[in-house]
Design a protein around this motif. Sequence first.
Motif, mmCIF file in Angstrom:
data_model
loop_
_atom_site.group_PDB
_atom_site.id
_atom_site.type_symbol
_atom_site.label_atom_id
_atom_site.label_comp_id
_atom_site.label_asym_id
_atom_site.label_seq_id
_atom_site.Cartn_x
_atom_site.Cartn_y
_atom_site.Cartn_z
ATOM 1 N N SER A 3 10.560 -27.538 34.342
ATOM 2 C CA SER A 3 11.023 -28.130 33.089
ATOM 3 C C SER A 3 10.177 -29.332 32.713
ATOM 4 O O SER A 3 9.799 -29.500 31.563
ATOM 5 C CB SER A 3 12.487 -28.559 33.199
ATOM 6 N N TYR A 27 15.470 -19.342 36.612
ATOM 7 C CA TYR A 27 16.807 -19.216 36.033
ATOM 8 C C TYR A 27 17.446 -17.893 36.425
ATOM 9 O O TYR A 27 18.649 -17.821 36.682
ATOM 10 C CB TYR A 27 16.779 -19.356 34.514
ATOM 11 N N ARG A 30 18.707 -18.160 39.934
ATOM 12 C CA ARG A 30 19.948 -18.940 39.947
ATOM 13 C C ARG A 30 21.113 -18.111 39.433
ATOM 14 O O ARG A 30 22.216 -18.166 39.984
ATOM 15 C CB ARG A 30 19.799 -20.208 39.099
ATOM 16 N N TYR A 31 20.857 -17.324 38.378
ATOM 17 C CA TYR A 31 21.912 -16.459 37.844
ATOM 18 C C TYR A 31 22.364 -15.453 38.903
ATOM 19 O O TYR A 31 23.563 -15.245 39.109
ATOM 20 C CB TYR A 31 21.436 -15.730 36.585
ATOM 21 N N ASP A 39 22.701 -19.546 32.969
ATOM 22 C CA ASP A 39 21.407 -19.334 33.613
ATOM 23 C C ASP A 39 20.747 -18.052 33.108
ATOM 24 O O ASP A 39 19.538 -18.016 32.891
ATOM 25 C CB ASP A 39 21.552 -19.287 35.138
ATOM 26 N N ARG A 42 19.387 -18.771 29.647
ATOM 27 C CA ARG A 42 18.156 -19.567 29.737
ATOM 28 C C ARG A 42 16.984 -18.723 30.218
ATOM 29 O O ARG A 42 15.855 -18.888 29.751
ATOM 30 C CB ARG A 42 18.373 -20.748 30.677
ATOM 31 N N ALA A 43 17.232 -17.831 31.165
ATOM 32 C CA ALA A 43 16.174 -16.945 31.653
ATOM 33 C C ALA A 43 15.643 -16.065 30.529
ATOM 34 O O ALA A 43 14.428 -15.920 30.353
ATOM 35 C CB ALA A 43 16.693 -16.085 32.809
ATOM 36 N N SER A 46 13.622 -18.169 28.002
ATOM 37 C CA SER A 46 12.311 -18.545 28.558
ATOM 38 C C SER A 46 11.359 -17.361 28.566
ATOM 39 O O SER A 46 10.187 -17.482 28.194
ATOM 40 C CB SER A 46 12.468 -19.096 29.982
#
Length: 116
Positions: A3, A27, A30-31, A39, A42-43, A46
């Motif tokens: 980030s 991400y 993490r998900y 997450d 966000r993945a 991105s």
Amino acid sequence: MYSRALEACSPTAPQRSIYLSDLGTVYRLRYLNAGQLRDLERAIASMDEAIALTEPNAPGWGALLTTRGLLCLDAYHQTGLLASVNDGISLLYEAAIALSPGAPCARTARRPWPVP
């Protein structure tokens, strides 16, 4: 870490798509570990931005499509929407073509999903 690198990176810098791809992968991990929908969102965001910044003839194109296809399947597990499966299959098919031996370097690949 990614980030901060992304914040310091110019929007037009060539490495921006690499940072976005790496961030999307983190991400996703993490998900998969925690199951938090944020997450996954966000993945996806991105990876979509990384794909939008990458030319279809770039060396990492097939890997980007593979990751995005897997994110579609993850989204299906969260939402149950069959459209996510269809998008995932289309992306994984395009990735298989891009990663095949003898795949043309310059492709006119169409993106089978909407890119924001």
